[in-house]
Design a protein around this motif. Structure first.
Motif, PDB file in Angstrom:
ATOM      1  N   PRO A  30      10.775  -7.128 -10.558  1.00 41.02           N
ATOM      2  CA  PRO A  30      10.862  -6.328  -9.326  1.00 41.02           C
ATOM      3  C   PRO A  30      11.320  -4.907  -9.668  1.00 41.02           C
ATOM      4  O   PRO A  30      11.938  -4.681 -10.713  1.00 41.02           O
ATOM      5  N   SER A  31      11.031  -3.951  -8.792  1.00 41.65           N
ATOM      6  CA  SER A  31      11.468  -2.571  -9.014  1.00 41.65           C
ATOM      7  C   SER A  31      12.993  -2.511  -9.106  1.00 41.65           C
ATOM      8  O   SER A  31      13.699  -3.259  -8.428  1.00 41.65           O
TER       9      SER A  31
ATOM     10  N   PRO B  79       5.635  -5.595  -0.264  1.00 39.60           N
ATOM     11  CA  PRO B  79       7.090  -5.585  -0.453  1.00 39.60           C
ATOM     12  C   PRO B  79       7.623  -6.636  -1.430  1.00 39.60           C
ATOM     13  O   PRO B  79       8.748  -6.485  -1.922  1.00 39.60           O
ATOM     14  N   GLY B  80       6.858  -7.690  -1.708  1.00 40.28           N
ATOM     15  CA  GLY B  80       7.352  -8.714  -2.650  1.00 40.28           C
ATOM     16  C   GLY B  80       8.645  -9.325  -2.140  1.00 40.28           C
ATOM     17  O   GLY B  80       8.724  -9.804  -1.004  1.00 40.28           O
ATOM     18  N   THR B  81       9.694  -9.269  -2.968  1.00 42.30           N
ATOM     19  CA  THR B  81      10.977  -9.867  -2.559  1.00 42.30           C
ATOM     20  C   THR B  81      11.802  -8.910  -1.681  1.00 42.30           C
ATOM     21  O   THR B  81      12.858  -9.293  -1.191  1.00 42.30           O
ATOM     22  N   GLY B  82      11.370  -7.644  -1.560  1.00 37.29           N
ATOM     23  CA  GLY B  82      12.044  -6.745  -0.616  1.00 37.29           C
ATOM     24  C   GLY B  82      12.973  -5.701  -1.228  1.00 37.29           C
ATOM     25  O   GLY B  82      13.838  -5.171  -0.526  1.00 37.29           O
ATOM     26  N   VAL B  83      12.774  -5.379  -2.496  1.00 36.54           N
ATOM     27  CA  VAL B  83      13.647  -4.373  -3.126  1.00 36.54           C
ATOM     28  C   VAL B  83      13.479  -3.011  -2.441  1.00 36.54           C
ATOM     29  O   VAL B  83      14.466  -2.339  -2.107  1.00 36.54           O
ATOM     30  N   LEU B  84      12.222  -2.620  -2.206  1.00 34.62           N
ATOM     31  CA  LEU B  84      11.995  -1.325  -1.545  1.00 34.62           C
ATOM     32  C   LEU B  84      12.352  -1.415  -0.062  1.00 34.62           C
ATOM     33  O   LEU B  84      12.836  -0.445   0.532  1.00 34.62           O
TER      34      LEU B  84
ATOM     35  N   THR C 161       7.413  -1.869   9.423  1.00 32.46           N
ATOM     36  CA  THR C 161       6.378  -2.917   9.394  1.00 32.46           C
ATOM     37  C   THR C 161       5.935  -3.136   7.950  1.00 32.46           C
ATOM     38  O   THR C 161       5.646  -2.169   7.236  1.00 32.46           O
ATOM     39  N   LEU C 162       5.895  -4.410   7.540  1.00 31.47           N
ATOM     40  CA  LEU C 162       5.525  -4.760   6.158  1.00 31.47           C
ATOM     41  C   LEU C 162       4.183  -5.482   6.126  1.00 31.47           C
ATOM     42  O   LEU C 162       3.883  -6.275   7.031  1.00 31.47           O
ATOM     43  N   PHE C 163       3.407  -5.232   5.061  1.00 39.58           N
ATOM     44  CA  PHE C 163       2.158  -5.962   4.822  1.00 39.58           C
ATOM     45  C   PHE C 163       2.254  -6.628   3.459  1.00 39.58           C
ATOM     46  O   PHE C 163       2.335  -5.942   2.438  1.00 39.58           O
ATOM     47  N   GLU C 164       2.278  -7.967   3.471  1.00 39.71           N
ATOM     48  CA  GLU C 164       2.429  -8.716   2.222  1.00 39.71           C
ATOM     49  C   GLU C 164       1.468  -9.903   2.239  1.00 39.71           C
ATOM     50  O   GLU C 164       1.438 -10.677   3.188  1.00 39.71           O
ATOM     51  N   PHE C 165       0.688 -10.036   1.160  1.00 41.11           N
ATOM     52  CA  PHE C 165      -0.315 -11.085   0.980  1.00 41.11           C
ATOM     53  C   PHE C 165       0.287 -12.484   0.802  1.00 41.11           C
ATOM     54  O   PHE C 165      -0.221 -13.466   1.299  1.00 41.11           O
ATOM     55  N   ASN C 166       1.377 -12.523   0.032  1.00 38.98           N
ATOM     56  CA  ASN C 166       1.887 -13.790  -0.493  1.00 38.98           C
ATOM     57  C   ASN C 166       2.764 -14.498   0.554  1.00 38.98           C
ATOM     58  O   ASN C 166       3.803 -13.976   0.954  1.00 38.98           O
ATOM     59  N   PRO C 167       2.352 -15.718   1.016  1.00 42.16           N
ATOM     60  CA  PRO C 167       3.096 -16.388   2.098  1.00 42.16           C
ATOM     61  C   PRO C 167       4.537 -16.745   1.738  1.00 42.16           C
ATOM     62  O   PRO C 167       5.408 -16.757   2.610  1.00 42.16           O
ATOM     63  N   ASP C 168       4.796 -17.029   0.451  1.00 39.27           N
ATOM     64  CA  ASP C 168       6.175 -17.356   0.056  1.00 39.27           C
ATOM     65  C   ASP C 168       7.075 -16.127   0.170  1.00 39.27           C
ATOM     66  O   ASP C 168       8.223 -16.210   0.618  1.00 39.27           O
TER      67      ASP C 168
ATOM     68  N   ILE D  94       5.183   3.427   2.280  1.00 38.24           N
ATOM     69  CA  ILE D  94       5.807   3.234   0.965  1.00 38.24           C
ATOM     70  C   ILE D  94       5.081   2.049   0.319  1.00 38.24           C
ATOM     71  O   ILE D  94       5.071   0.948   0.873  1.00 38.24           O
ATOM     72  N   SER D  95       4.465   2.282  -0.847  1.00 36.12           N
ATOM     73  CA  SER D  95       3.627   1.234  -1.428  1.00 36.12           C
ATOM     74  C   SER D  95       4.133   0.748  -2.779  1.00 36.12           C
ATOM     75  O   SER D  95       4.235   1.514  -3.735  1.00 36.12           O
ATOM     76  N   GLY D  96       4.390  -0.553  -2.842  1.00 33.09           N
ATOM     77  CA  GLY D  96       4.738  -1.206  -4.104  1.00 33.09           C
ATOM     78  C   GLY D  96       3.558  -1.998  -4.623  1.00 33.09           C
ATOM     79  O   GLY D  96       3.730  -2.903  -5.439  1.00 33.09           O
ATOM     80  N   LEU D  97       2.355  -1.679  -4.153  1.00 28.46           N
ATOM     81  CA  LEU D  97       1.159  -2.419  -4.567  1.00 28.46           C
ATOM     82  C   LEU D  97       0.766  -2.081  -6.001  1.00 28.46           C
ATOM     83  O   LEU D  97       0.908  -0.930  -6.420  1.00 28.46           O
ATOM     84  N   PRO D  98       0.202  -3.060  -6.711  1.00 26.78           N
ATOM     85  CA  PRO D  98      -0.321  -2.770  -8.061  1.00 26.78           C
ATOM     86  C   PRO D  98      -1.699  -2.122  -7.948  1.00 26.78           C
ATOM     87  O   PRO D  98      -2.715  -2.711  -8.326  1.00 26.78           O
TER      88      PRO D  98
END
Ligand SMILES: C[S@@+](CC[C@H](N)C(=O)[O-])C[C@H]1O[C@@H](n2cnc3c(N)ncnc32)[C@H](O)[C@@H]1O
Length: 183
Positions: free
Chosen positions: A23-24, A48-53, A68-75, A109-113
């Motif tokens: 994570p960042s 956002p992944g685990t939410g560091v940003l 508002t967050l946009f995240e692909f991964n359901p977990d 704010i984008s943490g996307l690869p």
């Protein structure tokens, strides 16, 4: 489960979607959110992944109801929903942002690869960001390489300019922060 353990489990099961070895860091998170303040109004985060940003965006003074967050991964989505009450979390691709969020966002704010995505997906994501941003809104993206994640041709096509706003050595790996605006 801790944020790091959750990140590592998802990295093993979906390496292409994560495309990062950790994570960042909080230093990168601070650099990514340096332009934000309590006056920022509505803000969107991609990947956002685990939410560091996410944590840094809220620490900068953005209200949970304005984020508002946009995240692909359901977990990750379940984890984000329980960690950040009041924040809106969409379990869908960032490229659909304009169908969920009204125009008038001050920063994405984008943490996307972004660099590990196909050209068309990358362009659709940046286009979606500028579809919801105000005319002077900013799209902030980090990369691990030296160059911005949007090529000069793509920037010309989208009518954007870019500025490197930070080089963060205390991150694994070191990262550069680029801020994109309408030309
Ligand atoms: C490199 S991780 C970054 C996590 C976090 N932002 C950070 O900086 O530590 C990328 C995240 O983007 C998510 N992701 C990948 N493609 C996506 C897309 N098209 N829309 C939304 N999220 C996406 C992945 O599931 C993952 O959580």
């Amino acid at each position: 489960m801790t944020d790091t353990l959750l990140f590592l489990r998802q990295l093993i099961s979906r390496p292409k979607q994560i495309s990062a070895i950790a994570p960042s860091s909080r230093f990168l998170a601070r650099a990514m959110t340096a332009a934000l303040s309590p006056a920022s109004g509505r803000v969107v985060e991609f990947g956002p992944g685990t939410g560091v940003l996410t944590r840094a965006i809220l620490a900068a003074g953005v209200k949970p109801q304005n984020l508002t967050l946009f995240e692909f991964n359901p977990d990750f989505v379940s984890h984000l929903r329980s960690s950040f009450p009041g924040v809106t979390v969409h379990n869908t691709g960032a490229q659909t942002a304009a169908t969920h969020v009204p125009k008038g966002v001050s920063a994405v704010i984008s943490g996307l690869p972004l660099l590990s995505m196909p050209f068309e997906v990358r362009e659709a994501i940046v286009r979606a960001a500028f579809d919801v941003l105000t005319p002077d809104g900013i799209y902030v993206q980090f990369t691990y390489g030296g160059k911005p994640a949007v090529s000069p041709d793509q920037m010309r096509a989208l009518g954007l300019t870019v500025e490197q706003t930070a080089h963060v050595l205390f991150n694994l790996p070191p990262a550069r922060v680029h801020t994109f605006r309408r030309a």
